[in-house]
Design a protein around this motif. Structure first.
Motif, PDB file in Angstrom:
ATOM      1  N   GLY A 144      45.784  39.710  35.471  1.00 16.33           N
ATOM      2  CA  GLY A 144      45.624  39.753  36.917  1.00 16.33           C
ATOM      3  C   GLY A 144      45.132  41.105  37.394  1.00 16.33           C
ATOM      4  O   GLY A 144      44.316  41.195  38.320  1.00 16.33           O
ATOM      5  N   GLY A 145      45.610  42.178  36.756  1.00 18.82           N
ATOM      6  CA  GLY A 145      45.168  43.523  37.124  1.00 18.82           C
ATOM      7  C   GLY A 145      43.699  43.745  36.827  1.00 18.82           C
ATOM      8  O   GLY A 145      42.996  44.422  37.589  1.00 18.82           O
ATOM      9  N   ARG A 146      43.210  43.180  35.739  1.00 22.62           N
ATOM     10  CA  ARG A 146      41.779  43.297  35.414  1.00 22.62           C
ATOM     11  C   ARG A 146      40.950  42.591  36.482  1.00 22.62           C
ATOM     12  O   ARG A 146      39.903  43.104  36.902  1.00 22.62           O
ATOM     13  N   MET A 147      41.407  41.450  36.917  1.00 24.40           N
ATOM     14  CA  MET A 147      40.686  40.740  37.981  1.00 24.40           C
ATOM     15  C   MET A 147      40.667  41.567  39.262  1.00 24.40           C
ATOM     16  O   MET A 147      39.638  41.652  39.950  1.00 24.40           O
ATOM     17  N   MET A 148      41.797  42.195  39.600  1.00 23.94           N
ATOM     18  CA  MET A 148      41.864  43.023  40.806  1.00 23.94           C
ATOM     19  C   MET A 148      40.907  44.203  40.710  1.00 23.94           C
ATOM     20  O   MET A 148      40.154  44.492  41.645  1.00 23.94           O
ATOM     21  N   LEU A 149      40.904  44.895  39.573  1.00 23.05           N
ATOM     22  CA  LEU A 149      40.043  46.064  39.407  1.00 23.05           C
ATOM     23  C   LEU A 149      38.573  45.683  39.460  1.00 23.05           C
ATOM     24  O   LEU A 149      37.768  46.328  40.148  1.00 23.05           O
ATOM     25  N   TYR A 150      38.186  44.629  38.747  1.00 20.97           N
ATOM     26  CA  TYR A 150      36.777  44.247  38.705  1.00 20.97           C
ATOM     27  C   TYR A 150      36.306  43.677  40.038  1.00 20.97           C
ATOM     28  O   TYR A 150      35.155  43.887  40.432  1.00 20.97           O
ATOM     29  N   TRP A 151      37.182  42.965  40.748  1.00 25.27           N
ATOM     30  CA  TRP A 151      36.836  42.494  42.095  1.00 25.27           C
ATOM     31  C   TRP A 151      36.551  43.690  42.993  1.00 25.27           C
ATOM     32  O   TRP A 151      35.593  43.686  43.766  1.00 25.27           O
ATOM     33  N   SER A 152      37.368  44.731  42.872  1.00 27.25           N
ATOM     34  CA  SER A 152      37.148  45.942  43.671  1.00 27.25           C
ATOM     35  C   SER A 152      35.833  46.605  43.289  1.00 27.25           C
ATOM     36  O   SER A 152      35.079  47.071  44.166  1.00 27.25           O
ATOM     37  N   GLY A 153      35.538  46.670  41.986  1.00 25.75           N
ATOM     38  CA  GLY A 153      34.269  47.243  41.551  1.00 25.75           C
ATOM     39  C   GLY A 153      33.075  46.466  42.064  1.00 25.75           C
ATOM     40  O   GLY A 153      32.043  47.049  42.441  1.00 25.75           O
ATOM     41  N   LEU A 154      33.210  45.144  42.101  1.00 21.46           N
ATOM     42  CA  LEU A 154      32.134  44.307  42.624  1.00 21.46           C
ATOM     43  C   LEU A 154      31.931  44.563  44.121  1.00 21.46           C
ATOM     44  O   LEU A 154      30.794  44.619  44.603  1.00 21.46           O
ATOM     45  N   MET A 155      33.022  44.756  44.851  1.00 22.62           N
ATOM     46  CA  MET A 155      32.894  45.075  46.275  1.00 22.62           C
ATOM     47  C   MET A 155      32.196  46.413  46.479  1.00 22.62           C
ATOM     48  O   MET A 155      31.439  46.591  47.447  1.00 22.62           O
ATOM     49  N   LEU A 156      32.442  47.364  45.582  1.00 27.33           N
ATOM     50  CA  LEU A 156      31.767  48.653  45.682  1.00 27.33           C
ATOM     51  C   LEU A 156      30.258  48.480  45.543  1.00 27.33           C
ATOM     52  O   LEU A 156      29.470  49.099  46.286  1.00 27.33           O
ATOM     53  N   ASP A 157      29.830  47.635  44.617  1.00 31.73           N
ATOM     54  CA  ASP A 157      28.402  47.336  44.478  1.00 31.73           C
ATOM     55  C   ASP A 157      27.842  46.698  45.738  1.00 31.73           C
ATOM     56  O   ASP A 157      26.752  47.058  46.208  1.00 31.73           O
ATOM     57  N   LEU A 158      28.575  45.760  46.306  1.00 38.61           N
ATOM     58  CA  LEU A 158      28.100  45.059  47.500  1.00 38.61           C
ATOM     59  C   LEU A 158      28.112  45.975  48.721  1.00 38.61           C
ATOM     60  O   LEU A 158      27.259  45.862  49.598  1.00 38.61           O
ATOM     61  N   ALA A 159      29.068  46.890  48.780  1.00 41.11           N
ATOM     62  CA  ALA A 159      29.128  47.836  49.899  1.00 41.11           C
ATOM     63  C   ALA A 159      27.941  48.784  49.882  1.00 41.11           C
ATOM     64  O   ALA A 159      27.526  49.283  50.931  1.00 41.11           O
ATOM     65  N   GLU A 160      27.383  49.019  48.712  1.00 41.46           N
ATOM     66  CA  GLU A 160      26.232  49.913  48.599  1.00 41.46           C
ATOM     67  C   GLU A 160      24.900  49.191  48.705  1.00 41.46           C
ATOM     68  O   GLU A 160      23.929  49.736  49.229  1.00 41.46           O
TER      69      GLU A 160
END
Length: 587
Positions: free
Chosen positions: A355-371
Motif C-alpha cells: 500500500g505504501g508503494r502505491m501511495m508513493l508512486y501515486w504521489s510521484g505521478l501527481m508530480l509529473d502531472l503538476a508539471e
C-alpha cells in the motif's frame, strides 16, 4: 544471510495495473516515448545497480562509519566507487530537464529508483538524496546565471548538494536562525554563522559541494519572513576554497555511513537565490521534495526487512503449527511462517509495503502531472493535491516503516538483535526518518492547519471524491465489504474537515492535539483506496498469474480485516479530545 531483491514485478504492477501510469504519462503529461518496455528496462537496470553495487557496501558502511580528520570527511570503503558508478550510469539525471543534461524521464520512475536505493543502502543514498530537490529549487528560483553554472553539474552528479537550515537554537523553528548574510561585492554576500545536522556537509565523493543556506540579511523582517536563501559552494567559481569549514561529524544510532556535519561559515561567499527575505518559500520547493524522499525511506526500509523476515520465517523451524498442513504431519516442527502470530506480523508488513508503494508512486505521478499537464488549471489541481498528501507520505510511511522494521526484528526473535543478521541495522537506520525534514508531529499539524483548515477543506474534498468514485464502482462486487469500510471513513473525514473548519483559528490547541490522529486516518484512507483499486486490478488480471494476483488479494483482505481497524481507535481519540475542548464532532 541478509539480502535484498528489488521487487521489480510488484513495482511494475503498481505502475501499470493499479495506476495506469504509462497511459497517463503519455496522454496527460506529454511523455510520448514512455511505454511498458521502457519502464521495465529502467526498473530492471535500477534494480541491478542497487542490488549489486549499493547493497554490498551497506553493512560494512554501517560498521565502519565516516572518519573525520582536520576538517575532512572520509566515507566508508566502497562508497566512492558506488558513487562513481551512480554518476557514470546517469542515475542522478533520471528525471531532470535534458536542457541541463538530464534524461527527462518521469518523476514517478525516480520515486522507484529512490525506493530501491534506500532499500539497498539508506546511508549512501543520503548523499545524492537532495540532488533532485536542489535542482528543482534552483530551476524555479535561481537567476539564469546561477542555473547555467550550477544545474549541469548538479544534474550530472558531478557536484553534490546540501540543505543547510538547522542551527543549534533553530531546528523546527527556522525563524530563530542567526546566520547572517552581509552584501559584498559584485552581487555576492558574505555569510557568517553555524549550521548543524547537515547531511553530506563534507565528504570525499565529489570535488565540490554546493550548500543551499538559509540566512538573514540585516534589516529584514523578524522570524521566518526575514530569511533568505543563498548558494554557497565549497569551491568558488574562481577555483578558490570558500570559507566553509566542517567542524565535526555526529556519531549516530543509525545511517552511520552518512556524514552528518557541523559547518562553520566564516564570511563565506554566497549568491542570493530568488528574492531577499523570501528564502523559505524557495527552500520549501526543496523541502517538499525531501519529504517525499523521506517517505520513500520508510517504504524502502520496510521492503527489505519484510523480504528477510519472510525468508527467515519460512526457514526457521519451531514447534508444530496449530493448523499444520497435511504434508508436514510426520515432521517434528514447522516453519514459524505457519504459526498464526508470525503470519499476522508478516502480512501486516506486506500490507504497508504494498500500500505504501502505491501511495508513493501515486504521489510521484501527481508530480509529473503538476508539471506537465496541458491544461493550466489541471496542473494547479494536481499541485494542490500533492501539497495535501505530501505530509501524509512523509509521516505515515516512516511511521509504518519503523513499525515494519520492529515487526521484522520480532519475527527473527533473539537473532534479530544480533548485528550479523542485518535487521537491527535497518531498525536503527529507520528511526530518524520520523524526525528529520520536519518531525511527524509537524507534518500532522501542517496537514490539519495549513492544508485542511487553510483552504476550508477544498483539497480534501476533491480527494474524497476520488475515493467515493472507487467505492461506488466496487459497491456491489466481490469487495463490497471493503468498499463499505472505505465509504464510512470518507464520510468521517469529511465530517472531521467540517469540524476543523468550524473551530477556526482562534484556538488551535485541540487541532494540534489530534493532528496525528487525523493524519493516520488520511494515511489509511489513501492506502485503503489504492489497495481497493489493486484488488479490482488483480481480480481482472488473475488468469495471467494466479499465484501473484492471489497474493495481492490476500494482502487487501488482511489490510481491511486487521490494519484498517486502527481508524476506529483514531476516531475515538478525536471524539474524546474534541469533547474535552468543548467542540462537537458528530456525523
Amino acid at each position: 544471510m541478509f539480502s535484498y531483491q528489488p521487487p521489480v514485478k510488484h513495482m511494475q504492477y503498481v505502475l501499470s495495473d493499479v495506476l495506469s501510469a504509462t497511459d497517463t504519462l503519455r496522454v496527460d503529461a506529454g511523455y510520448n516515448e514512455i511505454d511498458e518496455q521502457l519502464v521495465r528496462q529502467v526498473l530492471e537496470e535500477a534494480g541491478r545497480f542497487t542490488a549489486e553495487v549499493l547493497f554490498p557496501v551497506n553493512a560494512s558502511g554501517d560498521r565502519q562509519g565516516c572518519r573525520f580528520e582536520s576538517g575532512a570527511v572520509f566515507t566508508p570503503d566502497g562508497f566512492r566507487d558506488a558513487y562513481r558508478q551512480f554518476v557514470d550510469s546517469g542515475w542522478a539525471a533520471l528525471a531532470c530537464d535534458p536542457g541541463y543534461g538530464g534524461q527527462g524521464l518521469p518523476h514517478v520512475l525516480n520515486c522507484a529508483l529512490q525506493e530501491m536505493m534506500i532499500s539497498a543502502n539508506h546511508a549512501w543514498t543520503m548523499y545524492p538524496g537532495v540532488l533532485h530537490g536542489a535542482y528543482t529549487c534552483l530551476k524555479a528560483h535561481g537567476s539564469e546565471e546561477l542555473k547555467q553554472y550550477y544545474l549541469p553539474k548538479i544534474v550530472s552528479g558531478e557536484w553534490l548538494v546540501t540543505m543547510a537550515l538547522t542551527e543549534p537554537q533553530a531546528g523546527s523553528d527556522v525563524g530563530l536562525l542567526r546566520t547572517r548574510a552581509v552584501e559584498g561585492d559584485t552581487g555576492t554576500y558574505r555569510l557568517s554563522g553555524n549550521k548543524i545536522f547537515i547531511s553530506g556537509g563534507e565528504h570525499d565523493l565529489t570535488e565540490n559541494i554546493v550548500h543551499l543556506v538559509l540566512a538573514r540579511i540585516p534589516g529584514g523582517p523578524e522570524g521566518s519572513k526575514g530569511v533568505s536563501l543563498f548558494v554557497v559552494p565549497k569551491i568558488c567559481p574562481d577555483g578558490s576554497r570558500n570559507q566553509v569549514t566542517c567542524t565535526g561529524i555526529e556519531h549516530k544510532m543509525g545511517i552511520r555511513g552518512s556524514a552528518t556535519c557541523s559547518l562553520e561559515f566564516a564570511g563565506a561567499t554566497g549568491w542570493l537565490v530568488g528574492e531577499p527575505h523570501r528564502g523559505l518559500a524557495a527552500m520549501f520547493v526543496m523541502m517538499n521534495a525531501a519529504r517525499m524522499l523521506v517517505g520513500a525511506q520508510g517504504l524502502g526500509i520496510a521492503e527489505t526487512v519484510y523480504q528477510n523476515a519472510a525468508r527467515y520465517a519460512n526457514e526457521r523451524l519451531q514447534m508444530k503449527a496449530v493448523d499444520r498442513p497435511a504434508e508436514r504431519k510426520d515432521q517434528p516442527a514447522d516453519p514459524i511462517a505457519l504459526h498464526p502470530p508470525v503470519r499476522r506480523l508478516l502480512l501486516s508488513q506486506r500490507a504497508y509495503v504494498e500500500g505504501g508503494r502505491m501511495m508513493l508512486y501515486w504521489s510521484g505521478l501527481m508530480l509529473d502531472l503538476a508539471e506537465r499537464h496541458p491544461i493550466p488549471q489541471r496542473r494547479q489541481d494536481f499541485e494542490q493535491m500533492l501539497a495535501l498528501v505530501t505530509p501524509v507520505v512523509k509521516a505515515f510511511l516512516t511511521e509504518k516503516g519503523f513499525q515494519g522494521a520492529s515487526d521484522a526484528l520480532q519475527v527473527y526473535g533473539g537473532y534479530g538483535v544480533i548485528t550479523e543478521t542485518g535487521v537491527e541495522q535497518y531498525l536503527r537506520d529507520c528511526r530518524v526518518t520520523m524526525i528529520y525534514e520536519g518531525t511527524n508531529e509537524i507534518q500532522a499539524i501542517d496537514l490539519v492547519v495549513r492544508k485542511i483548515l487553510g483552504d476550508q477543506g477544498v483539497r480534501l474534498g476533491r480527494f474524497l471524491e476520488l475515493v467515493r468514485a472507487t467505492v461506488q464502482a466496487e459497491r456491489t462486487g466481490p469487495f463490497a465489504g471493503h468498499s463499505e469500510c472505505l465509504s464510512k471513513l470518507a464520510t468521517e473525514l469529511a465530517a472531521i474537515a467540517r469540524a476543523v473548519c468550524e473551530s477556526g483559528t482562534a484556538n488551535l490547541t485541540p487541532l494540534h492535539w489530534v493532528a496525528g490522529d487525523v493524519l493516520r486516518l488520511m494515511g489509511h484512507c489513501i492506502i485503503g483506496w489504492l489497495l481497493l483499486r489493486s484488488a479490482s486490478a488483480s481480480c481482472n488480471n488473475r488468469e495471467d498469474d494466479y499465484a501473484f494476483h492471489d497474493e495481492r488479494l490476500e494482502t487487501v483482505d488482511h489490510y481491511f480485516a486487521y490494519e484498517f481497524t486502527e481508524t476506529h481507535a483514531a476516531l475515538a481519540v478525536l471524539r474524546a479530545s474534541f469533547a474535552q475542548h468543548g467542540l462537537s464532532l458528530t456525523w
